[in-house]
Design a protein around this motif. Sequence first.
Motif, PDB file in Angstrom:
ATOM      1  N   GLN A 621      86.521  41.550  63.557  1.00 28.87           N
ATOM      2  CA  GLN A 621      86.131  40.877  64.791  1.00 28.87           C
ATOM      3  C   GLN A 621      85.755  39.415  64.488  1.00 28.87           C
ATOM      4  O   GLN A 621      85.571  39.025  63.344  1.00 28.87           O
ATOM      5  CB  GLN A 621      84.973  41.614  65.461  1.00 28.87           C
ATOM      6  N   ILE A 622      85.640  38.622  65.564  1.00 26.55           N
ATOM      7  CA  ILE A 622      85.409  37.190  65.352  1.00 26.55           C
ATOM      8  C   ILE A 622      84.105  36.685  65.959  1.00 26.55           C
ATOM      9  O   ILE A 622      83.784  35.508  65.783  1.00 26.55           O
ATOM     10  CB  ILE A 622      86.582  36.364  65.916  1.00 26.55           C
ATOM     11  N   ALA A 623      83.349  37.533  66.652  1.00 27.87           N
ATOM     12  CA  ALA A 623      82.135  37.025  67.300  1.00 27.87           C
ATOM     13  C   ALA A 623      81.143  38.148  67.528  1.00 27.87           C
ATOM     14  O   ALA A 623      81.489  39.336  67.542  1.00 27.87           O
ATOM     15  CB  ALA A 623      82.465  36.346  68.624  1.00 27.87           C
ATOM     16  N   THR A 624      79.881  37.758  67.693  1.00 27.20           N
ATOM     17  CA  THR A 624      78.839  38.672  68.126  1.00 27.20           C
ATOM     18  C   THR A 624      77.914  37.930  69.070  1.00 27.20           C
ATOM     19  O   THR A 624      77.939  36.696  69.151  1.00 27.20           O
ATOM     20  CB  THR A 624      78.054  39.241  66.934  1.00 27.20           C
ATOM     21  N   THR A 625      77.094  38.684  69.789  1.00 24.54           N
ATOM     22  CA  THR A 625      76.091  38.108  70.682  1.00 24.54           C
ATOM     23  C   THR A 625      74.710  38.481  70.183  1.00 24.54           C
ATOM     24  O   THR A 625      74.452  39.637  69.840  1.00 24.54           O
ATOM     25  CB  THR A 625      76.277  38.629  72.119  1.00 24.54           C
ATOM     26  N   ILE A 626      73.824  37.489  70.128  1.00 31.37           N
ATOM     27  CA  ILE A 626      72.426  37.750  69.843  1.00 31.37           C
ATOM     28  C   ILE A 626      71.606  37.277  71.036  1.00 31.37           C
ATOM     29  O   ILE A 626      72.055  36.425  71.808  1.00 31.37           O
ATOM     30  CB  ILE A 626      71.955  37.050  68.551  1.00 31.37           C
ATOM     31  N   LEU A 627      70.425  37.839  71.203  1.00 35.56           N
ATOM     32  CA  LEU A 627      69.534  37.440  72.295  1.00 35.56           C
ATOM     33  C   LEU A 627      68.337  36.686  71.740  1.00 35.56           C
ATOM     34  O   LEU A 627      67.741  37.085  70.743  1.00 35.56           O
ATOM     35  CB  LEU A 627      69.030  38.668  73.066  1.00 35.56           C
ATOM     36  N   LEU A 628      67.993  35.580  72.399  1.00 33.83           N
ATOM     37  CA  LEU A 628      66.758  34.851  72.115  1.00 33.83           C
ATOM     38  C   LEU A 628      65.804  35.094  73.277  1.00 33.83           C
ATOM     39  O   LEU A 628      66.180  34.909  74.444  1.00 33.83           O
ATOM     40  CB  LEU A 628      67.034  33.364  71.952  1.00 33.83           C
ATOM     41  N   THR A 629      64.574  35.466  72.974  1.00 30.30           N
ATOM     42  CA  THR A 629      63.587  35.836  73.985  1.00 30.30           C
ATOM     43  C   THR A 629      62.299  35.055  73.767  1.00 30.30           C
ATOM     44  O   THR A 629      61.862  34.871  72.620  1.00 30.30           O
ATOM     45  CB  THR A 629      63.289  37.346  73.918  1.00 30.30           C
ATOM     46  N   ALA A 630      61.707  34.579  74.854  1.00 31.69           N
ATOM     47  CA  ALA A 630      60.401  33.919  74.800  1.00 31.69           C
ATOM     48  C   ALA A 630      59.376  34.804  75.502  1.00 31.69           C
ATOM     49  O   ALA A 630      59.609  35.272  76.629  1.00 31.69           O
ATOM     50  CB  ALA A 630      60.467  32.552  75.468  1.00 31.69           C
ATOM     51  N   ASP A 631      58.260  35.064  74.852  1.00 31.14           N
ATOM     52  CA  ASP A 631      57.192  35.819  75.498  1.00 31.14           C
ATOM     53  C   ASP A 631      56.688  35.047  76.719  1.00 31.14           C
ATOM     54  O   ASP A 631      56.722  33.810  76.749  1.00 31.14           O
ATOM     55  CB  ASP A 631      56.031  36.042  74.519  1.00 31.14           C
ATOM     56  N   ALA A 632      56.205  35.788  77.706  1.00 28.83           N
ATOM     57  CA  ALA A 632      55.741  35.148  78.936  1.00 28.83           C
ATOM     58  C   ALA A 632      54.592  34.176  78.668  1.00 28.83           C
ATOM     59  O   ALA A 632      54.440  33.180  79.375  1.00 28.83           O
ATOM     60  CB  ALA A 632      55.307  36.220  79.942  1.00 28.83           C
ATOM     61  N   ALA A 633      53.799  34.436  77.648  1.00 24.43           N
ATOM     62  CA  ALA A 633      52.651  33.577  77.348  1.00 24.43           C
ATOM     63  C   ALA A 633      52.895  32.683  76.124  1.00 24.43           C
ATOM     64  O   ALA A 633      51.945  32.153  75.548  1.00 24.43           O
ATOM     65  CB  ALA A 633      51.410  34.438  77.117  1.00 24.43           C
TER      66      ALA A 633
END
Length: 789
Positions: A621-633
């Motif tokens: 395969q040639i790609a993947t997805t990662i998630l970046l998350t910010a806490d509400a506080a």
Amino acid sequence: MKPALLLLFTTFAFAQKADHPTGSRITPPTIRDVAPLGVSRGTTVEMTVEGFNLARATGIVFSEPGIKGRILRIKELPDLPDIRLGSNGTPSTIDLGPLPPRNQVTVELDVEPGVDAGVVKFRLQTPLGTSPEGQFLVEPYFGESLDREPNDTPETAFETFLPTIFAGTISRPGDADHFRFPVKAGEEVVFENSAPQIGSTLQPVVTILAEDGAVLAEFGRDRPESAMAFSYKFAKAGFYYFRVTDFQFTGRSGNFYRYKAGKFPLVTHAYPLGLRRGESKEINFSGPGLAGAGISVKGEASAEDENSVMLRPKTSAGRAYNQVKLSLGDEPETESTGKNLSAASAQSIAAPVTINGRIDNGVANFFRFPAKKGQTLVVDVNARRLDSELDSEIEILDSSGKPIERAVARAESETYVTLRDHDSVRPGIRIQSWSSFAVGDYLLIGSEIVRIASLPRGPDDDFISESFGGQRMAYFGTSPEAHANDQGVYKVRIHPPGAKFASNGLPLTRLYYRNDDGGPLYGKDSFLKFVAPADGEYVLRIRDVRGAGGPGYAYRLSVRGIKPDFRLAMNPRNPNIPLGGSIPVTVTALRIEEFNGPIQVSVDGLPSGLRATAGTIGAGQIATTILLTADAAAKIDQPVPLRVTGRAAIDGRQVARTANPADKLMLASVMPRPDILMTSETREVEIEPGGTAEVFVSVARQGDYGGRVPVQVLNLPPRVRVLDVGLNGVLVTEDESRRSFTLEALPSAEPVEQVIYIAGTVETRSPQQSMYAAPQAIRLKVKPARTVQ
């Protein structure tokens, strides 16, 4: 190592529009104009940055050390509706809410005297996150001679003195800008145009005129590169004219120029273009107004690039104003004899080897080498990437000098390009129909072979070819090329060389071991992978594709075994993460020379309050997805340097590569709560080849946002697709908060277990990504196909 980021934050005591005004959507900050485009080192100047949603900008981040910035003031500018619509491809019929404010930010720049001349990039920090990159030039303290109309004739020329920077724009078709200046008898003046470094579209033609209007010299008419940097020696004292026009007689705001004119050391040619790692070599540097001089260079990698030596050599006229890049190689090195001008007189070499040579008078160079049947060799050129003028083409011939067939592409179905002409770069191409096409299929368009990464979601969508860093990839030695509307597109199957077929009425294309442009990482430089069809000797030819040659047409030509490796690129490179929300980041791999294994992707060094998922680019395969998350506080007051790393096992060793290693402004920032919160209601999916599965997703709109939400399914494995998406893709309309869609595994889908994600897009007028992901991953399992008893 990336230099420390330079940040300066300023607070303001004046009212601004709210970041999220009632009835609107969050439009990311966007930069449209920067002025001035050039700043002298050792000075303090004001720079204005115009764009959208830049109100309450708090800081500025530079890519280079030695530059400080202080935001002086921000004002709102009058509305310009004509430049706001359709800027991100959203149909003009879609209600995008109130127009975001157009702002002008004034920054005080302080440029230290020791800052190197060249391009400086920057981002503005705002409450909505960081802006896209802006850029300007750091230049010597020459002063500017600005294009002041009317100056279309020598009689109306702008009069100035050297040294100076001729700065202006060819803004209308047929426009010609004239400057008048005095020189002394015998004075040699160096001219260099820096505008292409910051995106100018001008193809300049420069003319030097005597005071009576006689043409003394012209640059750029026959060879465009000759107008980029040159010198002229004036025989007599007096006044002369410098004229700039566009080769194509076009006129637009992007046709700007910035010509330094005076006496300054500028290196335009180096020979040889590199050296072997760990050794020393004498390199000859030359350029306008410089006598060539040999300088001993050590084969030690620079911090910016592990395969290059980056330097500003000390010349007879002082330290060069421009940075020179030399290649570091691992193979033994030799020189082209210069007598190898035909297949009969080919120079004998043996792999592995790197050859340093030069194309003179447009005549090709030939080399003869032995190979065993089935032996795989890589042949690549390093020239244009090292600022050589050579636009290379390489070809491997048999011992008698005849082309060698590498494969046969047989067309099986056809369609055609529609809607518009397409360039040779972008991966999206609009085609009329695709019912017989599948992800992974090869398509022949003109003489270019591409591979399908994703199919159109509807008739108003492009198919996407495999690409890296925004550059379309071509296969089997073909090169990316432009395609006109109505050009034929053929699904092809690749067969061994020599294969013969009865005619099916569609093209049969025989492919040879020949390459012009190598694609991503190579640009105009050539690349070939050669598998010897038999024991024997072979002939390698290198030439300039235009038949040109001269002192500036140097090359490094390597013949070696394969070196499996990979490179990574991420998008977006300045993710703005909403508090309490998640955004997707795509990490794409360029697989090099038969590396096909899995790549583990992670984000390193995030501060408290920011989190990232890990990802895997599966084998093949040639790609993947990662998630970046910010806490509400989360309390993140400044942009955070972002380091995305891929790790893989190659030939028994662990290899780590960072994404976009040359990008000094890869930053993560936080922004206010998102307009939408996505939820993946379905958490697990099992599917068989040829089967389908239903997936449910819901959207919670925040505040008073009420727009529609296009939904994307990210990180799907090959040959799994979203079915029946309709004209607008998977769409949650203004009246909906939940919907389902169907995943289909094609009959050829291979078994795999992989995480996929759901993301929704808030449509805005900005080209920056406004996509928000559901934090819940969906575990997808494609089961093995059932065997028929």
